[in-house]
Design an enzyme around this catalytic site. Structure first.
Site, PDB file in Angstrom:
ATOM      1  N   ASP B 399       0.486   3.336   2.986  1.00 21.98           N
ATOM      2  CA  ASP B 399       1.664   3.380   2.088  1.00 21.98           C
ATOM      3  C   ASP B 399       1.115   3.321   0.673  1.00 21.98           C
ATOM      4  OD1 ASP B 399       3.863   2.859   0.462  1.00 21.98           O
ATOM      5  OD2 ASP B 399       4.773   1.393   1.826  1.00 21.98           O
ATOM      6  N   HIS B 400       1.142   4.428  -0.011  1.00 21.02           N
ATOM      7  CA  HIS B 400       0.487   4.507  -1.330  1.00 21.02           C
ATOM      8  C   HIS B 400       1.107   3.589  -2.365  1.00 21.02           C
ATOM      9  CE1 HIS B 400      -2.431   5.941  -4.038  1.00 21.02           C
ATOM     10  NE2 HIS B 400      -2.642   7.103  -3.481  1.00 21.02           N
TER      11      HIS B 400
END
Lengths: 325, 427, 375
Positions: B399-400
């Site tokens: 999850d950036h």
């Protein structure tokens, strides 16, 4: 079971109650010697004599007030109005006296009267003879109003009305007088305040009273045959008291409601029914409540137009399809 | 006893009166009906006649004074009697107890809210308002459907009952067609690979579908890949399992590759804890514990039981627990608690020969580890010779918002080190 | 003609028909059988009843001015002999119904001052439990059927009560009172017609106090000289009576009662009387009559004082007795005011009671269902 006319059913009701209770007196214009303007009381004078079947002069305020006064001493007058349109000259007696005396005396007195007669348009007789005052009357606490649509209901409701110890006003319909239906010989009543499902269905609820019930049943046939819609028709039978539970149960089942009345729209009976449905069955409504009333104008004379002014099957079908959209 | 005469109510709309003129004097004797004064009301000037015969003891309101109805204007009593004090109104007329307006008159003017009041559909601006019938709203709430996602077939696009029915159940033969109907192309030879059937979506599948859509469409995924030398791991596994078998026989615990991966992941997260976190909108929650979810394939779908506190459990403990959880999963006995609360997820398709893949993040985890098969392949060793190696490709979907490329890479680096020198796991 | 339409016709000393202009002295009806038959005690009782009406009404003024009586209040002061004289003749099958100036009739049939005063203040101890007010006193157990608010509306009701008496084959009657203003209402004519057409034992009593609210007889009734004479148009017997003379009221009313009991025929009685106060408490009564007129009537024709004088002369009453009767009546009225003050209001729950007999008496015999009181 015998099949008799609405008119005969009313007559049978009166005859049975005249026999049953010596306090019952039939009163009105032309009810005795003339055998009734619409022949509803035909033969009663012969059977019961002039003390029980009383011809009155054209004096609605007078004889209805007289009936109310007599009822305070236990007489049970059944007063005929040749047309409910004539009630307005006696409005003070009908509403102020019959409707209020019990209350104003703190419950010391009651007025067990019945006023009955045709309350309908559709007979080409113009604006002053075509009134349907059930909504106006029912708005007065102290008064009861019933509207039979069939011979069975006519007999049952009139008997119940005569036995009731409060003022009961019976809205009949000259067009329905000739309708025939099954009516038992034996003693029965239709309780006041109980509606009747005249036709069961699942897609749409039509609520109606009086002749609008018959119109709605015709429309229901068309809707089933030509549009594949299953319509439930609720006949109110009684305006006040009102069978709210039957109306609500039907709407909860079908989720769509169409109200049909021969009243004019403003504060017609269906205005009250619409409020009831949206207040108590709001989350069951899948569409806004539809309504078909008489077209909002004094009753027109031209017969072809009057037929269109009143709710008729085509208009009911159209309104139904809109509700079902 | 002296009687107090108040400014009288001379009409039913009167609230104040002006005492224009007194016709009598103090000390004068008055009889019933005598005119005491002239009072001007809201309607006319009226005469105030005497209703209490006696002697005028005192006049309180001089001519010209304007007083509210009920205020004393004079006192009448026996000659010589003391005039009462107008301020201390002797026994003010015992007011009829003002009825306390009861909390509930028992005459409600609005109906009581029905037992199951529908959840309000958050209305946006009028232009984008979702029109739905009350019945449809109620049905949608019961089915946990977002009305805004439905399209209405009622007048003016209103969502009505049948639209909700269509969205939640098998499109029955009688239900009108939904906008998206699955186009079915029938085989020309009449013999297909299977029967044309519409399989009803189970609750599990529906839930999976919902969660995956949410993850895929709201989490900004990025992907990292690492290839590890699985030989040491496999060797260790073999030796441990043999020893366990020697000791325990048939029933002995058998460690799987996945067990090693789970333990290694927990250790790698200890080293790079930034990946053991969750996006919380205005903050990022760093989790203190490592609760590992791992995928278990079932006949009709996938479940992800959770090994709690994997960071503090030994390889053996993790293996035992995983085995138990898999058993429960297969017999559909997993509790909701056993299926939730993870901080990191491991999913493994190695047993199917998949060489490598990237899973969809299991919200609210910040990453998911996807393990591929161990494949025998030609590799280059430290001496630049081409030898046969056992290689496993591991993918990390991150999850950036929570994990950067650097963190993710560090995590994978740590994981690789652990897996390639697996003796550290045993410690 | 002109004068009638454009100017306020202020009547001078109240005009009675010639035949009634006799000096107010000892009544020439004292020896009429129906009065001669009265014992001293009965005479004193009759006097007491008139005094009680007067003191009750006068006490009401104070209660009204204290703001405790809302709505309308129509006082009977000056007219006492009409109710007293007529009702004192009635038997068990004789009934009474009147318009809204109904306190006198209520007290005469035997209602208590307590329940009457409490009703005026809207309390639950009132004769109608606070639901009727001044205009709606009822006592069916005493054959008293109200107390009605719509002018003339009670005339058909009274005719109906008489109809019921006849229907049951009883020797009885109904006294249907109304004011001089009611005689022009359509309902009254309809009642007259039905009474005469069907030979009903109803006695229409026109309490003619000269004014229908602010409009004198001359300005409201065609052929104003004698309102009862209209009965001839319907073939009914009629008579006129001096309302200040309680013996005359009794004498002439007894004739009408006899006619009702024995022949079941109606009568119209016009009783000339007077009210000292306005039409109601809201009426300043200055626009339509002279103070002098009221004063003259009080001094020459007050029914209570005339009867008092007569009985004093006949040595049936003494000054002390007069004093004590008046004192008692005043005290009784005061006590009624206190009773009313201390009584509670009806409750909100009471608002929806006593609307329908069937709802107040629900039981196994009740067949009707459904919603009858709405929200």
């Amino acid at each position: 079971m015998p099949v008799i006319s609405y008119r005969e059913a009313l007559r049978a009701a009166m005859r049975e109650e005249l026999k049953r209770d010596e306090n019952v007196v039939i009163m009105g214009e032309e009810v005795a010697q003339f055998n009734g303007a619409y022949k509803v009381t035909e033969g009663l004078l012969k059977e019961f004599g002039p003390k029980r079947i009383v011809d009155t002069p054209i004096s609605e305020a007078g004889f209805i007030g007289l009936g109310i006064g007599a009822s305070m001493l236990g007489i049970r007058p059944v007063m005929e109005l040749m047309f409910w349109s004539f009630s307005y000259v006696a409005f003070d007696q009908i509403v102020n006296n019959a409707g209020n005396i019990r209350y104003m005396s703190g419950g010391l007195i009651h007025c067990p009267i019945v006023i009955r007669g045709p309350a309908n348009g559709g007979t080409n007789v113009g604006a002053t003879h075509s009134h349907t005052p059930e909504a106006i009357l029912a708005s007065h606490p102290g008064i009861k109003v019933v509207c039979p649509a069939t011979p069975y209901d006519a007999k049952g409701l009139l008997k119940a009305a005569i036995r009731d110890n409060d003022p009961v006003y019976v809205m009949e319909n000259t067009i329905l007088y000739n309708d025939k239906g099954e009516v038992p010989d034996e003693d029965y009543i239709v309780p006041i305040g109980v509606a009747d499902i005249k036709r069961e269905g699942s897609d749409l609820t039509i609520v109606a009273h009086g002749r609008a019930v018959i119109t709605s049943l015709k429309a229901a046939e068309i809707l089933e045959k030509e549009h594949g819609v299953s319509v439930e028709v609720v006949d109110l039978r009684s305006i006040r008291p009102l069978d709210e539970e039957t109306i609500l149960a039907s709407v909860r089942k079908t989720h769509r409601a169409l109200l049909v009345e021969e009243n004019k729209p403003f504060c017609g009976v269906d205005a009250q029914v619409a409020y009831l449905i949206q207040a108590r069955a709001f989350d069951d409504l899948d569409a806004p409540i539809g309504r078909v009333s008489s077209i909002d104008a004094p009753q027109i004379y031209c017969k072809r137009m009057e037929d269109l002014q009143l709710p008729h099957p085509a208009r009911v079908v159209e309104a139904a399809l809109k509700v079902l959209a | 006893m002296a009687e107090m005469i108040d400014m009288p109510k001379l009409s039913d709309t009167m609230s104040v009166g002006t005492l224009v003129k007194w016709n009598i004097k103090e000390g004068q004797t008055v009889a019933f009906g005598d005119i005491l004064a002239e009072v001007e009301t809201d309607k006319a000037t009226m005469e105030l006649s005497c209703t209490v015969p006696g002697t005028i003891l005192k006049i309180y309101a001089p001519a010209g004074s304007q007083l509210p109805v009920g205020d004393p204007i004079c006192a009448i009593g026996k000659k010589g009697e003391e005039a009462p004090d107008p301020k201390a109104k002797s026994t003010p007329p015992k007011a009829s107890p003002t009825p306390a307006i009861p909390e509930s008159t028992g005459i409600p003017c609005i109906p009581e809210a029905p037992a199951s009041s529908p959840a309000p559909v958050t209305a946006k601006s009028d232009a984008t308002r979702t029109k739905a019938s009350p019945y449809a709203k109620r049905m949608a709430e019961k089915a946990a459907l977002n009305l805004a996602k439905l399209s209405g077939t009622g007048p003016e696009g209103r969502i009505v009952g049948r639209d909700v029915v269509a969205a939640t159940s098998i499109p029955a033969a009688t239900a009108p067609a939904t906008p998206l109907s699955v186009a079915v192309a029938k085989p020309s030879d009449g013999k297909g690979i299977q029967d044309d059937t519409d399989v009803p979506v189970s609750n599990m599948r529906a839930t999976i579908a919902r969660r995956l859509i949410e993850s895929k469409t709201t989490v900004p995924h990025f992907y990292l890949e690492v290839e590890i030398d699985a030989a040491p791991l496999l060797a260790m596994r073999e030796s441990i399992n043999k020893r366990l078998a020697d000791a325990g026989g048939e029933k002995a615990l058998k460690l799987s590759v996945n067990d090693f991966i789970l333990k290694a992941s927990a250790e790698a997260l200890r080293q790079v804890p930034a990946v053991n976190a969750s996006w919380a909108g205005t903050s990022i929650r760093q989790h203190s514990a490592v609760h590992l979810a791992f995928g278990v394939a079932l006949e009709d779908g996938l479940v992800t039981p959770v090994v709690r506190d994997a960071h503090s459990k030994s390889l053996k403990e993790i293996a035992l627990e995983a085995k138990a959880l898999i058993g429960k999963a297969r017999s559909k006995k997993l509790t909701p608690a056993e299926m939730s609360g993870s901080t990191f997820t491991v999913t493994n398709l190695g047993m199917y020969g998949v060489s490598g893949f990237f899973g969809i993040i299991n919200m609210p985890n910040a990453a998911i580890l996807s393990v591929g098969a161990t494949i025998k392949k030609a590799v280059v060793d430290e001496q630049d010779r081409i030898v046969i190696g056992q290689r496993m490709v591991i993918g990390l979907s991150g999850d950036h918002r929570v994990v950067d490329g650097a963190n993710g890479a560090q995590f994978l680096q740590a994981l690789k080190q652990i897996l390639e020198a697996p003796t550290s796991i045993i410690l | 003609m002109d004068g009638k339409l454009t100017t306020v016709a202020k009547s001078t000393a109240f005009t009675h028909p010639e035949s009634l202009k006799r000096p107010a002295g000892p009544s020439e009806f004292a020896q009429h059988p129906v009065n001669a038959a009265l014992t001293s005690a009965e005479k004193i009782a009759l006097y007491t009843k008139m005094v009680r009406i007067r003191h009750f009404e006068q006490r009401c003024i104070r209660t009204y001015q204290q703001g405790k009586i809302g709505g309308f209040l129509h006082l009977y002061v000056g007219q006492e002999a009409v109710a007293a004289g007529t009702i004192s003749l009635l038997g068990k099958n004789d009934h009474v119904i009147t318009g809204y100036r109904d306190h006198g009739h209520g007290l005469m049939v035997g209602m208590s001052m307590n329940e009457c005063m409490a009703e005026l203040t809207g309390k639950i101890t009132g004769c109608s439990q606070g639901k009727g007010g001044s205009m709606h006193y009822f006592a069916p157990d005493k054959n008293y059927w109200g107390g009605h608010g719509i002018v003339g509306g009670q005339a058909p009701l009274g005719t109906g009560l008489a109809y019921a008496v006849k229907y049951r084959g009883l020797k009885g009657s109904c006294l249907a009172y109304m004011g001089d203003g009611a005689v022009n209402q359509g309902a009254v004519h309809e009642a007259y017609n039905l009474a005469a057409l069907w030979d009903l034992p109803v006695i229409f009593v026109i309490e003619n106090n000269g004014y229908s609210m602010g409009t004198s007889q001359e300005r409201s009734s065609a052929h104003p000289g004698c309102l009862a004479k209209r009965a001839e148009g319907y073939g009914m017997d009629w008579d006129i009576i001096n309302g200040h003379d309680v013996y005359e009221v009794r004498a002439k009313t007894s004739e009408a009662l006899k006619r009702a009991h024995e022949k079941s025929k109606p009568t119209v009685l016009e009783i000339f009387t007077y009210r000292y106060f306005g039409h109601s408490m809201a009426d300043p009564d200055k626009t339509y009559r002279d103070k002098e007129e009221i004063k003259t009537y009080r001094e020459t024709k007050d029914p209570v004082f005339l009867f008092e004088k007569e009985l004093l002369l006949a040595k049936v009453l003494t000054k002390e007795l007069v004093e004590s009767i008046n004192q008692s009546a005043m005290e009784e009225a005061d006590a009624a005011a206190v009773f009313a003050d201390e009584s509670p209001d009806p409750t909100v729950a009471d608002i929806t009671k006593h609307i329908y007999w069937e709802e107040d008496n629900r039981g196994p015999q009740t067949t009707s269902r459904g919603t009858i009181i709405f929200e």
